[in-house]
Design a protein around this motif. Sequence first.
Motif, PDB file in Angstrom:
ATOM      1  N   TRP A   1      -2.790  -3.000  -3.135  1.00  0.00           N
ATOM      2  CA  TRP A   1      -2.939  -4.128  -3.599  1.00  0.00           C
ATOM      3  C   TRP A   1      -3.158  -5.357  -2.676  1.00  0.00           C
ATOM      4  N   THR A   2      -3.906  -6.137  -2.732  1.00  0.00           N
ATOM      5  CA  THR A   2      -4.427  -7.170  -1.481  1.00  0.00           C
ATOM      6  C   THR A   2      -4.480  -8.346  -2.084  1.00  0.00           C
TER       7      THR A   2
ATOM      8  N   ALA B   1      -8.569 -10.147   1.263  1.00  0.00           N
ATOM      9  CA  ALA B   1      -9.326  -8.872   0.861  1.00  0.00           C
ATOM     10  C   ALA B   1     -10.308  -8.261   1.791  1.00  0.00           C
TER      11      ALA B   1
ATOM     12  N   PHE C   1      -5.954  -4.635  -6.944  1.00  0.00           N
ATOM     13  CA  PHE C   1      -5.806  -3.187  -6.840  1.00  0.00           C
ATOM     14  C   PHE C   1      -6.944  -2.437  -6.405  1.00  0.00           C
ATOM     15  N   TRP C   2      -6.711  -1.381  -5.532  1.00  0.00           N
ATOM     16  CA  TRP C   2      -7.853  -0.612  -4.871  1.00  0.00           C
ATOM     17  C   TRP C   2      -7.370   0.710  -4.645  1.00  0.00           C
ATOM     18  N   PHE C   3      -8.207   1.744  -4.801  1.00  0.00           N
ATOM     19  CA  PHE C   3      -7.972   3.055  -4.715  1.00  0.00           C
ATOM     20  C   PHE C   3      -9.032   3.453  -3.683  1.00  0.00           C
ATOM     21  N   ASN C   4      -8.467   4.479  -2.957  1.00  0.00           N
ATOM     22  CA  ASN C   4      -9.294   5.348  -1.992  1.00  0.00           C
ATOM     23  C   ASN C   4      -9.374   6.691  -2.158  1.00  0.00           C
TER      24      ASN C   4
ATOM     25  N   LYS D   1     -21.507  -2.035  -7.910  1.00  0.00           N
ATOM     26  CA  LYS D   1     -21.949  -2.636  -6.764  1.00  0.00           C
ATOM     27  C   LYS D   1     -23.541  -2.613  -6.614  1.00  0.00           C
TER      28      LYS D   1
ATOM     29  N   PHE E   1      -3.726   4.126  -2.030  1.00  0.00           N
ATOM     30  CA  PHE E   1      -3.767   3.011  -3.034  1.00  0.00           C
ATOM     31  C   PHE E   1      -2.912   1.739  -2.503  1.00  0.00           C
TER      32      PHE E   1
ATOM     33  N   SER F   1       0.751  -1.357  -0.017  1.00  0.00           N
ATOM     34  CA  SER F   1      -0.094  -0.212  -0.068  1.00  0.00           C
ATOM     35  C   SER F   1       0.831   1.392  -0.092  1.00  0.00           C
TER      36      SER F   1
ATOM     37  N   MET G   1     -13.297  -5.531   1.024  1.00  0.00           N
ATOM     38  CA  MET G   1     -13.495  -5.790  -0.463  1.00  0.00           C
ATOM     39  C   MET G   1     -13.867  -7.203  -0.779  1.00  0.00           C
TER      40      MET G   1
END
Length: 326
Positions: free
Chosen positions: A208-209, A214, A224-227, A246, A206, A189, A219
Motif C-alpha cells: 500500500w502506497t 506512488a 493497494f497494489w499487487f505484483n 491501462k 503486495f 509492503s 503507479m
Amino acid sequence: LHVDVHGGGHLAVIAPMLVNAASVGSFVPDNASWTEFQQTASDIDLKVSKNGVINAINISKEGTQIYGNKLHITAATYIDNATIKDAMIANLSANKLTAGSINAAKINVYNLNGSNIVAHSITADKLIAGSMLIAMNSTLQTLKIGTDGLYTTDRSGKAIGKIHTNNSVQHPNDWGLDFDLNSDGKFMSWGAQNEGDPNGNYGIKFGWTRNSSARDFGMPWGGFWFNDNVMLHKNLRFDGGGIDVKDAYQLMKFAWIGMNGIKYPFFGSSNLKAGWLFGSHETYLVRNGGIINASKVLGALNGQKLIVPTKIRSNGTIAVYTTYHL
C-alpha cells in the motif's frame, strides 16, 4: 603442674590432661583455647585454637596460606591475579564491575537494567520490561518493544509505525491485530525472495502506497497494489469504485442506476452512459443515458424470420426477397 625450661631446651607435651580429682579417669580431649607463634629461618606460623576450631596463617618461600572458617577484611583490598573457586557477594554495585567477557553455563538474573546490552542470542521463558530498544544491523534503524506493541523507526530515529493489538472503534469489545503507519511513513509492503534464491532481494509482492510517493513505484496514484497473481475464493464487492484498464479511453465502473424506484447493478463506462443493467429476470442496455430492455428485444428476434428485399426492378418494384432466420 609447673614446668620451667632454661637455655636451649624445649618441652613437648602430646594430648595432655590435667585432672583435679582423687583419681584419673578416661581421657578427655582438652577444649581449652591457646595461641601459637613460631618463627624459623624458612617460615612464620601464627595459629589460634579454640573449641576444635583452628585459624592459622603460614608464611613461607612457597607463598602465604590462610586457614580458617572465616576471613574478615575491612580495608580496601586489591587482588592482581586470583582464582576464586566459590564466593558469595552480599551487595554488588554495577559501577564496580568491569568485565571483558563472562562465560557461564547458567546465570539467573531477576532484575536487569542496562543502557547497552549486546548479545548474539537471548533465551528466556518470560521477559518483562517497560520497553526494549534494539539496534538493527548496527545502524540507526531500530526496533522498540513496548508494552503495547512493536515500534519501528527510520535511520534518523523518526517513528515510522507499529504493530500492536487494538479494538474496533465501532465495536470496542472486538480486538484484533493492527499494522499502523505513522504520518511520516510512505508505504507498507509484504516482500518475498524468489524461490531457490536465498541471496536475492525481497521483492514486494503486495503493498500500500501514499499518493505522494506512488509515482516512485511506477503507479499513477496510491493505494493497494499487487505484483503477483491474485485468486479470490469469495465474492468481490465494489462500493462505487471502478476498474482502471491501462491506456483505455474510459474506466470500467461498477455502480448502480435507479429505475422505477429500484437500484439496478451497472457495469460499464465510468460516466454511466454506456453499459449493462442487471435485474432479477431482465437485462437492460444503457446507451447514451437511455435504458432499453435488451431481454425483450432479443426475445422478439429469437426464432423469427426476417424478409429483406435484395433485388429491385427498374420500375421500383421488388424482384427478389431474401429470408434470414434469427
